[in-house]
Design an enzyme around this catalytic site. Structure first.
Site, PDB file in Angstrom:
ATOM      1  N   HIS A  80      -0.490   2.177   3.260  1.00 60.46           N
ATOM      2  CA  HIS A  80       0.311   1.346   4.152  1.00 60.46           C
ATOM      3  C   HIS A  80       0.046  -0.134   3.865  1.00 60.46           C
ATOM      4  O   HIS A  80      -0.962  -0.484   3.253  1.00 60.46           O
ATOM      5  CB  HIS A  80      -0.102   1.562   5.622  1.00 60.46           C
ATOM      6  N   THR A  82      -0.321  -3.530   6.520  1.00 62.24           N
ATOM      7  CA  THR A  82      -0.582  -3.672   7.954  1.00 62.24           C
ATOM      8  C   THR A  82       0.552  -4.342   8.715  1.00 62.24           C
ATOM      9  O   THR A  82       0.701  -4.119   9.921  1.00 62.24           O
ATOM     10  CB  THR A  82      -1.862  -4.502   8.190  1.00 62.24           C
ATOM     11  N   GLU A 145      -4.908   1.270   4.982  1.00 66.40           N
ATOM     12  CA  GLU A 145      -4.112   0.094   5.348  1.00 66.40           C
ATOM     13  C   GLU A 145      -4.549  -1.101   4.507  1.00 66.40           C
ATOM     14  O   GLU A 145      -5.742  -1.417   4.429  1.00 66.40           O
ATOM     15  CB  GLU A 145      -4.306  -0.240   6.831  1.00 66.40           C
ATOM     16  N   ASP A 193       6.648   0.468   4.152  1.00 64.01           N
ATOM     17  CA  ASP A 193       5.382   0.032   3.572  1.00 64.01           C
ATOM     18  C   ASP A 193       4.799   1.134   2.670  1.00 64.01           C
ATOM     19  O   ASP A 193       5.025   2.313   2.922  1.00 64.01           O
ATOM     20  CB  ASP A 193       4.375  -0.362   4.658  1.00 64.01           C
TER      21      ASP A 193
END
Length: 312
Positions: A80, A82, A145, A193
């Site tokens: 991902h 953030t 993340e 993302d």
């Protein structure tokens, strides 16, 4: 004497304050340990109670636990960004109960790695999503993340730290290369993302995720390209009487079949195609990384065909 006592008291107070403020997450770390202890207690319980008249199940006379078991292991890694302004903001977000979101790892722009959750615990990072037939990625994946606001490029040191984490995860859990995916892959239309600057090709070269063969895609032809008049063939029909290997790639290139099913190919790779427009955009975000909103062009189609063959 009194002054010395006062100084000593002041020193002790400062020492206590320093110990309390040295880690801003001391309080939430205690919550983590407490919750982990609860789960440890649950796991240590024998799976079946002794036979009792109050049980709804017809248990056997004896409790018999198997000797052959271990912990469930993660089989996917979901990457991902953030979409926040700093790693401090993300760490705070993941330590507030009301947010109901978490990840196993957070990697800062400076390459610092925060391992926030034991790999065997179920993180809350994927949300509603699907990859192949797996509709609960949280239960089978590790979430990572990357500190990034969603529009900027990822720093080199950040990617190097990511590669180090991925290497450890792949070695520890034997995760297949094709199971390193992005949040947008499992949630088309809902998530975007990591962003289009993410170096998926570089990761694939290191064994984390798959990528298409650029030379094969270059030699591929679409139906429209292949059936254009061939001046060489018109000028000399006799060229087809004897196959010349050097010319094979020119005269007989591999062609994307007219029957090639784009939706099926996306499903083979893993994308949820219940919303085809969203699935195509997620495919382009990961593998094309430009003109995300545009329909598939000829080169995109050839790329998809090449990947489809890799995932078969």
């Amino acid at each position: 004497m009194r002054r010395g006592f006062t100084l000593l008291n002041t020193f002790l107070v400062l020492l206590v304050l320093a110990s309390c403020t040295s880690n801003p997450y001391s309080k939430t770390n205690r919550v983590y340990k407490k919750q982990a202890k609860v789960y440890t207690k649950q796991l240590s319980k024998f799976p079946l109670p002794e036979k009792s008249d109050g049980s709804a199940l017809d248990y056997g006379e004896y409790r018999a636990g198997t000797t052959n078991f271990n912990l469930r292991q993660p089989n996917y890694v979901v990457i991902h960004h953030t979409a926040q302004d700093s790693v401090e903001q993300t760490l705070k977000t993941f330590t507030l109960t009301r947010t109901q979101v978490s990840s196993h790892y957070v990697i800062g722009r400076d390459g610092d790695v925060y391992h926030m959750l034991n790999d065997y615990f179920r993180g809350w990072h994927g949300g509603v999503g699907k990859w192949g037939n797996n509709s609960d990625l949280n239960s089978s994946s590790i979430g990572i993340e990357l500190d990034n606001n969603g529009f900027e490029e990822f720093s080199e040191v950040q990617i190097q730290s990511l590669l180090a984490v991925l290497n450890k995860l792949k070695e520890d859990y034997k995760i297949p290369a094709e199971n390193f995916i992005g949040h947008s892959d499992i949630a088309p239309g809902r998530k975007v993302d990591p962003n289009a600057t993410f170096p998926w090709k570089s990761l694939a070269e290191e064994g984390y995720g798959l990528w298409y063969d650029e030379e094969e895609v270059k030699n591929l032809k679409t139906q429209a390209e292949f059936f254009k008049p061939n001046p060489m063939a018109i000028a000399n029909n006799s060229i087809f009487t004897q196959r010349i290997p050097v010319l094979d790639k020119i005269l007989f290139p591999e062609v994307v079949p007219a029957t090639f099913d784009v939706e099926m190919a996306l499903r083979i790779i893993g994308f949820d195609t219940s919303n085809m427009d969203a699935a195509l955009q997620s495919f382009k975000l990961h593998f094309i990384q430009e003109d995300i909103q545009s329909p598939l062009n000829g080169n995109d189609l050839k790329t998809l065909y090449n990947l489809y063959q890799k995932y078969l």
